[in-house]
Design a protein around this motif. Structure first.
Motif, PDB file in Angstrom:
ATOM      1  N   LEU A  86       0.828  -1.199   0.000  1.00  0.00           N
ATOM      2  CA  LEU A  86       0.000   0.000   0.000  1.00  0.00           C
ATOM      3  C   LEU A  86       0.864   1.252   0.000  1.00  0.00           C
ATOM      4  CD1 LEU A  86      -2.835   1.284   0.277  1.00  0.00           C
ATOM      5  CD2 LEU A  86      -2.556   1.096   2.756  1.00  0.00           C
ATOM      6  N   ARG A  87       1.900   1.282   0.836  1.00  0.00           N
ATOM      7  CA  ARG A  87       2.783   2.447   0.892  1.00  0.00           C
ATOM      8  C   ARG A  87       3.550   2.623  -0.418  1.00  0.00           C
ATOM      9  NH1 ARG A  87       3.237   0.857   6.546  1.00  0.00           N
ATOM     10  NH2 ARG A  87       4.875  -0.645   6.037  1.00  0.00           N
ATOM     11  N   LEU A  88       3.988   1.501  -0.999  1.00  0.00           N
ATOM     12  CA  LEU A  88       4.733   1.579  -2.261  1.00  0.00           C
ATOM     13  C   LEU A  88       3.861   2.126  -3.385  1.00  0.00           C
ATOM     14  CD1 LEU A  88       7.209   0.996  -4.007  1.00  0.00           C
ATOM     15  CD2 LEU A  88       6.393  -1.364  -4.254  1.00  0.00           C
ATOM     16  N   LEU A  89       2.649   1.604  -3.523  1.00  0.00           N
ATOM     17  CA  LEU A  89       1.756   2.066  -4.595  1.00  0.00           C
ATOM     18  C   LEU A  89       1.376   3.530  -4.405  1.00  0.00           C
ATOM     19  CD1 LEU A  89      -0.586  -1.053  -4.942  1.00  0.00           C
ATOM     20  CD2 LEU A  89       1.223  -0.320  -6.510  1.00  0.00           C
ATOM     21  N   GLU A 106      13.507   9.725   6.211  1.00  0.00           N
ATOM     22  CA  GLU A 106      12.931  10.486   5.112  1.00  0.00           C
ATOM     23  C   GLU A 106      13.922  11.532   4.585  1.00  0.00           C
ATOM     24  OE1 GLU A 106      10.206  10.473   3.215  1.00  0.00           O
ATOM     25  OE2 GLU A 106       9.706   8.542   4.093  1.00  0.00           O
ATOM     26  N   ALA A 107      14.701  12.130   5.484  1.00  0.00           N
ATOM     27  CA  ALA A 107      15.711  13.097   5.042  1.00  0.00           C
ATOM     28  C   ALA A 107      16.772  12.410   4.186  1.00  0.00           C
ATOM     29  CB  ALA A 107      16.354  13.759   6.262  1.00  0.00           C
ATOM     30  N   ILE A 108      17.175  11.195   4.574  1.00  0.00           N
ATOM     31  CA  ILE A 108      18.154  10.443   3.787  1.00  0.00           C
ATOM     32  C   ILE A 108      17.585  10.112   2.406  1.00  0.00           C
ATOM     33  CG2 ILE A 108      19.411   8.250   3.641  1.00  0.00           C
ATOM     34  CD1 ILE A 108      19.584   8.314   6.707  1.00  0.00           C
ATOM     35  N   VAL A 109      16.344   9.616   2.377  1.00  0.00           N
ATOM     36  CA  VAL A 109      15.699   9.289   1.100  1.00  0.00           C
ATOM     37  C   VAL A 109      15.567  10.532   0.234  1.00  0.00           C
ATOM     38  CG1 VAL A 109      13.533   8.521   0.055  1.00  0.00           C
ATOM     39  CG2 VAL A 109      14.481   7.276   2.009  1.00  0.00           C
ATOM     40  N   PHE A 110      15.199  11.638   0.858  1.00  0.00           N
ATOM     41  CA  PHE A 110      15.053  12.909   0.149  1.00  0.00           C
ATOM     42  C   PHE A 110      16.348  13.260  -0.573  1.00  0.00           C
ATOM     43  CE2 PHE A 110      11.960  16.382   0.068  1.00  0.00           C
ATOM     44  CZ  PHE A 110      12.702  17.431  -0.451  1.00  0.00           C
ATOM     45  N   TRP A 139      12.037   6.802 -16.680  1.00  0.00           N
ATOM     46  CA  TRP A 139      11.100   5.986 -15.903  1.00  0.00           C
ATOM     47  C   TRP A 139      11.762   4.752 -15.331  1.00  0.00           C
ATOM     48  CZ3 TRP A 139       6.943   7.856 -13.927  1.00  0.00           C
ATOM     49  CH2 TRP A 139       6.347   8.966 -14.523  1.00  0.00           C
ATOM     50  N   ARG A 140      12.796   4.237 -15.985  1.00  0.00           N
ATOM     51  CA  ARG A 140      13.551   3.132 -15.390  1.00  0.00           C
ATOM     52  C   ARG A 140      14.245   3.594 -14.115  1.00  0.00           C
ATOM     53  NH1 ARG A 140      14.787   1.268 -20.794  1.00  0.00           N
ATOM     54  NH2 ARG A 140      16.601   2.660 -20.835  1.00  0.00           N
ATOM     55  N   LEU A 191      11.714   1.854  -5.816  1.00  0.00           N
ATOM     56  CA  LEU A 191      11.659   0.502  -5.254  1.00  0.00           C
ATOM     57  C   LEU A 191      12.742   0.315  -4.200  1.00  0.00           C
ATOM     58  CD1 LEU A 191      10.939  -1.652  -8.436  1.00  0.00           C
ATOM     59  CD2 LEU A 191       9.390  -1.242  -6.520  1.00  0.00           C
ATOM     60  N   ALA A 192      13.949   0.816  -4.480  1.00  0.00           N
ATOM     61  CA  ALA A 192      15.053   0.675  -3.536  1.00  0.00           C
ATOM     62  C   ALA A 192      14.811   1.498  -2.272  1.00  0.00           C
ATOM     63  CB  ALA A 192      16.361   1.096  -4.199  1.00  0.00           C
ATOM     64  N   THR A 193      14.407   2.755  -2.426  1.00  0.00           N
ATOM     65  CA  THR A 193      14.221   3.602  -1.248  1.00  0.00           C
ATOM     66  C   THR A 193      13.024   3.151  -0.412  1.00  0.00           C
ATOM     67  OG1 THR A 193      12.967   5.195  -2.603  1.00  0.00           O
ATOM     68  CG2 THR A 193      15.314   5.621  -2.261  1.00  0.00           C
ATOM     69  N   GLN A 194      11.949   2.714  -1.058  1.00  0.00           N
ATOM     70  CA  GLN A 194      10.794   2.255  -0.303  1.00  0.00           C
ATOM     71  C   GLN A 194      11.074   0.929   0.400  1.00  0.00           C
ATOM     72  OE1 GLN A 194       7.868   3.899   0.438  1.00  0.00           O
ATOM     73  NE2 GLN A 194       9.169   5.531  -0.385  1.00  0.00           N
ATOM     74  N   LEU A 195      11.890   0.074  -0.220  1.00  0.00           N
ATOM     75  CA  LEU A 195      12.301  -1.155   0.449  1.00  0.00           C
ATOM     76  C   LEU A 195      13.101  -0.810   1.704  1.00  0.00           C
ATOM     77  CD1 LEU A 195      12.594  -4.228   0.553  1.00  0.00           C
ATOM     78  CD2 LEU A 195      14.617  -4.009  -0.906  1.00  0.00           C
TER      79      LEU A 195
END
Length: 255
Positions: A145-148, A208-212, A169-170, A177-181
């Motif tokens: 759910l969070r990924l979608l 979230e700051a790291i992902v950002f 898009w790739r 996919l990597a950051t959400q995992l």
């Protein structure tokens, strides 16, 4: 004298707004004790609106009715705070519409300071199934759910900014996919208890700051379709919109 660019100011403002929005959206309850009393959360998916949950002693006599329900999406949460750990052999009684079922509480239900048990209701006359912790199916469903949600929101921002090439898009899909995992592994949850949710908030902001930062850097380097600066600005905007919208949506859904 060196001046700060407009894009840098926008990114700083986005981060500040993100922190503010998450602080507002994060559910929390106050406690006079900094750590609070030990707490047991009983999670009941698809619980009837009139359901009550009561703790019974080993002789199945009522001890205390649990506080609740607190509802998020299809789940209901019932909470029990206690100063002394209940004795072994206690039961839970789930009552709704004039009928009631009981299920045994295993000793490990109180093993943690803030514990969670999940009760899956069966059909009419069926015995409910109690699991200490959360089932794997729940964890996978919430991760999906969070990924979608993230892909839908951020993908819309990139599409509106004119990104159409397969290369872009790739990169977008692999990066998200990597950051959400990473986020889902760090926060496997659930963080339903007050104390755990408070501690998790600080870790969540850091992650979230790291992902950002990672997404801005990667998009700027590997999305050349409209130039590195537009890619970085688009990634910053997409993360900001995703974080704010996601926090508001997930405030009403299970965590």
């Amino acid at each position: 004298m060196k001046t700060v660019s407009h894009a840098a100011l926008c990114r700083l403002l986005a981060v500040l707004c993100l922190v503010f929005a998450l602080c507002l959206a994060w559910p929390a309850r106050a406690s006079a004790n900094s750590a609070g009393l030990p707490e047991l959360t009983v999670l009941v998916p698809h619980a009837p609106k009139d359901m009550t949950v009561t703790l019974l002693d080993p002789d199945q006599q009522p001890v205390k009715e649990l506080y609740g329900p607190e509802r998020r999406g299809w789940e209901a949460y019932y909470r029990l705070t206690y100063a002394e750990q209940p004795p072994a052999g206690c039961w839970l009684r789930l009552q709704s519409g004039g009928s009631a079922v009981v299920c045994a509480l295993p000793p490990e239900a109180f093993a943690e300071y803030n514990s969670l048990v999940t009760v899956q209701l069966g059909g009419a006359g069926a015995t409910p199934r109690l699991t200490v912790g959360q089932p794997l199916t729940r964890r996978l469903l919430l991760c999906a759910l969070r990924l979608l949600l993230t892909l839908g929101i951020e993908g819309t921002v990139f599409w509106l900014h004119g990104y159409r090439s397969k290369q872009s898009w790739r990169v977008f899909l692999l990066l998200n996919l990597a950051t959400q995992l990473f986020v889902n592994v760090v926060f496997a949850g659930p963080y339903l208890n007050t104390y755990a949710a408070t501690l998790a908030l600080f870790g969540y902001l850091l992650v979230e700051a790291i992902v950002f930062g990672v997404e801005i850097a990667v998009c700027g380097k590997y999305m050349p379709e409209h130039g590195p600066q537009q890619a970085r600005d688009c990634a910053a905007l997409a993360n900001f919109v995703s974080a704010v919208a996601g926090a508001l949506v997930l405030a009403w859904l299970p965590v």
